[in-house]
Motif scaffolding. Sequence first.
Motif, mmCIF file in Angstrom:
data_model
loop_
_atom_site.group_PDB
_atom_site.id
_atom_site.type_symbol
_atom_site.label_atom_id
_atom_site.label_comp_id
_atom_site.label_asym_id
_atom_site.label_seq_id
_atom_site.Cartn_x
_atom_site.Cartn_y
_atom_site.Cartn_z
ATOM 1 N N ASP A 75 0.808 -1.223 0.000
ATOM 2 C CA ASP A 75 0.000 0.000 0.000
ATOM 3 C C ASP A 75 0.844 1.278 0.000
ATOM 4 O O ASP A 75 0.296 2.371 -0.053
ATOM 5 N N LEU A 76 2.162 1.126 0.083
ATOM 6 C CA LEU A 76 3.053 2.287 0.131
ATOM 7 C C LEU A 76 3.334 2.825 -1.259
ATOM 8 O O LEU A 76 3.421 2.049 -2.201
ATOM 9 N N PRO A 77 3.496 4.103 -1.460
ATOM 10 C CA PRO A 77 3.343 5.147 -0.467
ATOM 11 C C PRO A 77 1.879 5.287 -0.062
ATOM 12 O O PRO A 77 0.976 5.190 -0.890
ATOM 13 N N LEU A 78 1.652 5.515 1.203
ATOM 14 C CA LEU A 78 0.302 5.558 1.763
ATOM 15 C C LEU A 78 -0.307 6.940 1.626
ATOM 16 O O LEU A 78 0.318 7.944 1.952
ATOM 17 N N SER A 79 -1.531 6.968 1.139
ATOM 18 C CA SER A 79 -2.263 8.230 1.081
ATOM 19 C C SER A 79 -3.640 8.022 1.674
ATOM 20 O O SER A 79 -4.167 6.919 1.689
ATOM 21 N N CYS A 80 -4.199 9.072 2.198
ATOM 22 C CA CYS A 80 -5.572 9.055 2.693
ATOM 23 C C CYS A 80 -6.328 10.123 1.913
ATOM 24 O O CYS A 80 -5.870 11.260 1.851
ATOM 25 N N PRO A 81 -7.420 9.766 1.285
ATOM 26 C CA PRO A 81 -7.995 8.439 1.171
ATOM 27 C C PRO A 81 -7.149 7.541 0.287
ATOM 28 O O PRO A 81 -6.427 8.008 -0.588
ATOM 29 N N MET A 82 -7.245 6.228 0.528
ATOM 30 C CA MET A 82 -6.486 5.247 -0.247
ATOM 31 C C MET A 82 -7.122 5.067 -1.623
ATOM 32 O O MET A 82 -8.298 5.384 -1.811
ATOM 33 N N PRO A 83 -6.355 4.538 -2.587
ATOM 34 C CA PRO A 83 -6.876 4.369 -3.951
ATOM 35 C C PRO A 83 -8.147 3.535 -4.043
ATOM 36 O O PRO A 83 -8.969 3.767 -4.911
ATOM 37 N N GLY A 84 -8.360 2.574 -3.156
ATOM 38 C CA GLY A 84 -9.542 1.734 -3.210
ATOM 39 C C GLY A 84 -10.767 2.344 -2.562
ATOM 40 O O GLY A 84 -11.824 1.729 -2.517
ATOM 41 N N MET A 85 -10.670 3.560 -2.063
ATOM 42 C CA MET A 85 -11.793 4.211 -1.382
ATOM 43 C C MET A 85 -12.559 5.095 -2.358
ATOM 44 O O MET A 85 -11.966 5.725 -3.225
ATOM 45 N N SER A 86 -13.867 5.126 -2.196
ATOM 46 C CA SER A 86 -14.656 6.045 -3.020
ATOM 47 C C SER A 86 -14.343 7.459 -2.563
ATOM 48 O O SER A 86 -14.195 7.729 -1.382
ATOM 49 N N LEU A 87 -14.214 8.374 -3.501
ATOM 50 C CA LEU A 87 -13.719 9.704 -3.174
ATOM 51 C C LEU A 87 -14.778 10.792 -3.174
ATOM 52 O O LEU A 87 -14.488 11.928 -2.820
ATOM 53 N N TRP A 88 -15.986 10.519 -3.545
ATOM 54 C CA TRP A 88 -16.980 11.573 -3.722
ATOM 55 C C TRP A 88 -17.266 12.347 -2.438
ATOM 56 O O TRP A 88 -17.615 13.507 -2.481
ATOM 57 N N ASN A 89 -17.101 11.718 -1.284
ATOM 58 C CA ASN A 89 -17.417 12.407 -0.026
ATOM 59 C C ASN A 89 -16.197 12.543 0.872
ATOM 60 O O ASN A 89 -16.320 12.611 2.080
ATOM 61 N N SER A 90 -15.028 12.601 0.272
ATOM 62 C CA SER A 90 -13.816 12.588 1.056
ATOM 63 C C SER A 90 -13.102 13.936 1.058
ATOM 64 O O SER A 90 -13.610 14.921 0.546
ATOM 65 N N HIS A 91 -11.932 13.955 1.623
ATOM 66 C CA HIS A 91 -11.100 15.157 1.712
ATOM 67 C C HIS A 91 -9.982 15.096 0.673
ATOM 68 O O HIS A 91 -9.801 14.062 0.029
ATOM 69 N N PRO A 92 -9.205 16.161 0.518
ATOM 70 C CA PRO A 92 -8.078 16.125 -0.422
ATOM 71 C C PRO A 92 -7.085 15.031 -0.045
ATOM 72 O O PRO A 92 -6.928 14.700 1.136
ATOM 73 N N LYS A 93 -6.415 14.467 -1.042
ATOM 74 C CA LYS A 93 -5.434 13.411 -0.800
ATOM 75 C C LYS A 93 -4.236 13.972 -0.045
ATOM 76 O O LYS A 93 -3.719 15.041 -0.369
ATOM 77 N N VAL A 94 -3.814 13.234 0.980
ATOM 78 C CA VAL A 94 -2.632 13.589 1.753
ATOM 79 C C VAL A 94 -1.803 12.314 1.921
ATOM 80 O O VAL A 94 -2.354 11.235 2.134
ATOM 81 N N TYR A 95 -0.497 12.435 1.743
ATOM 82 C CA TYR A 95 0.390 11.283 1.923
ATOM 83 C C TYR A 95 0.835 11.214 3.369
ATOM 84 O O TYR A 95 1.153 12.232 3.993
#
Length: 73
Positions: free
Chosen positions: A31-51
């Motif tokens: 899963d590295l490099p790790l980001s939140c949200p992760m690539p397998g997560m739906s993004l429509w209701n999430s926050h900006p990607k952060v590593y």
Amino acid sequence: MTAAAVAPSNPATAKAIPANAQNRYEVTAADLPLSCPMPGMSLWNSHPKVYLPVEAEGSAKCPYCGAVYTLKS
């Protein structure tokens, strides 16, 4: 606290999981490099990607949603 959820290592073969639905995730070296949200997560209701530097101490907390990621050996 909710139970730990195992995040998908390969988003192409795993079903998308809701972003920010859990507050604890176990991740692996795949899963590295790790980001939140992760690539397998739906993004429509999430926050900006952060590593997140999970490999430095074995765990990291997202500054946006508070999710805690733990590196599983």
